[in-house]
Write a protein that holds these residues in place. Structure first.
Motif, PDB file in Angstrom:
ATOM      1  N   ARG A  65      -1.389   4.732  -6.812  1.00 18.87           N
ATOM      2  CA  ARG A  65      -1.603   6.128  -7.237  1.00 18.87           C
ATOM      3  C   ARG A  65      -0.659   6.489  -8.379  1.00 18.87           C
ATOM      4  NH1 ARG A  65      -2.414   7.300  -1.743  1.00 18.87           N
ATOM      5  NH2 ARG A  65      -0.263   7.939  -1.388  1.00 18.87           N
ATOM      6  N   GLU A  68      -1.800   4.878 -11.678  1.00 23.14           N
ATOM      7  CA  GLU A  68      -2.992   5.553 -12.199  1.00 23.14           C
ATOM      8  C   GLU A  68      -2.631   6.942 -12.734  1.00 23.14           C
ATOM      9  OE1 GLU A  68      -5.670   5.254  -8.915  1.00 23.14           O
ATOM     10  OE2 GLU A  68      -6.236   3.188  -9.464  1.00 23.14           O
ATOM     11  N   ASP A  73      -3.593   1.137 -16.685  1.00 20.86           N
ATOM     12  CA  ASP A  73      -4.678   0.420 -16.035  1.00 20.86           C
ATOM     13  C   ASP A  73      -4.387  -1.070 -16.080  1.00 20.86           C
ATOM     14  OD1 ASP A  73      -5.081  -0.233 -18.659  1.00 20.86           O
ATOM     15  OD2 ASP A  73      -7.157   0.409 -18.753  1.00 20.86           O
TER      16      ASP A  73
END
Ligand code: GLU
Length: 320
Positions: A65, A68, A73
């Motif tokens: 989490r 992101e 990425d």
């Protein structure tokens, strides 16, 4: 050492789920990401969860989490290091067959007691070579001693030299500082130095960017790579984020974790801008990592630690 000549650079993010990610991680992960993405390369995300005693439940999901949230990425599935350990067993077998690793049944207490002189590095961790040449095999070591055995790499005396693409030439006498270091722990679990080398090679990693606290580890990893006949990646070890007293940021990591910043409503683009401003970018606005890919330039990244004092932190978490 950039022995690899793959057409596409492959980098990696290799967090351990043993503590929350903080601004220091954000900085080294962003640099690793920019390094490879700016050259059209691939990123592997590897969760280094082999140290079972230190792994905290739930942290893997939190790490994902956080990454992101930051706007980072990666390519392909998340690589969970503990999911397949067969390659570590193969590597250990190769080292043993070549006489480059040997079983050790010493306890930590015994190693500490064997120290005779004060040492430059952590004195309690230097291994004096007690078990070198003592047992014919791991089985024999365990049978005779009645204890589980670790495996240690045979380390020759003298300086190990590596060329870090950011730091320059780095010298370290691994035998003097650490002695024959572990490549596996009791119960056959691979040690960090072996696992990193094997998994970087398995994933075709060509470029490693991480904190410069791991430079001494790079010297050990170089020895493991040589022993296994593997090429070394291009290493770039970057200065850590420190507080106003020069202390490692990691010490306060829970307070300053990315999870906590996210929960406090901080815009992740403020974090990216904060890191970018301290990484040689000319940036005036909050931004996503991808906005800066084209202008990334290693020659502009400062070689001094990044300071994050209390006032700066307020600025970062306040207006953003
Ligand atoms: N997993 C290690 C850490 O979180 C990093 C290992 C590496 O980059 O080689 O400190």
């Amino acid at each position: 050492m950039s022995a690899m000549t793959a057409a596409i650079p492959v980098g990696r993010l290799a967090p351990s789920p043993t503590g929350y990610l903080h601004l220091g991680h954000a900085r080294s992960f962003l640099l690793a990401w920019w390094d490879v993405r700016s050259r059209g390369g691939r990123i592997v995300l590897r969760i280094e969860d082999l140290d079972r005693e230190r792994v905290k439940p739930g942290l893997v999901d939190q790490l994902l989490r956080d990454l992101e949230w930051l706007g980072l990425d990666w390519d392909g599935p998340v690589w969970i290091q503990s999911a397949d350990t067969s390659a570590f067993d193969d590597a250990l077998a190769r080292l043993t067959a070549r006489g480059l690793a040997y079983p050790c049944v010493c306890t930590r207490k015994e190693i500490e007691a064997a120290q005779t002189a004060p040492h430059a590095s952590d004195p309690s961790s230097r291994y004096p070579g007690t078990c070198r040449g003592r047992f014919a095999s791991l089985d024999e070591a365990e049978r005779i001693s009645g204890r589980p055995a670790a495996m240690r790499l045979v380390v020759e005396p003298g300086a190990v030299e590596l060329d870090d693409a950011f730091v320059g030439r780095f010298r370290c006498d691994v035998q003097h500082d650490a002695g024959d270091f572990p490549v596996s722990r009791r119960a056959g679990e691979p040690a960090y130095q072996l696992a990193v080398v094997v998994d970087d090679a398995r994933a075709g990693v060509t470029d490693v960017v991480r904190g410069d606290d791991l430079l001494p580890s790079a010297a050990r990893q170089l020895l493991v790579q040589r022993a296994l006949g593997l090429a070394s990646p291009t290493w770039r070890h970057v200065p850590l984020v420190v507080d106003e007293h020069g202390r490692r940021f990691a010490k306060r990591s829970d307070d300053l974790s990315l999870a906590r910043l996210a929960a406090a409503g901080v815009d992740p683009r403020s974090i990216v801008r904060w890191v970018a401003e301290r990484s040689g970018f000319d940036v005036r606005e909050r931004c996503a990592p991808g906005d800066l890919v084209r202008s990334f330039d290693w020659t502009r990244v400062p070689r001094t630690p990044v300071v994050c004092g209390a006032a700066e932190l307020v600025g970062l978490t306040g207006a953003g």
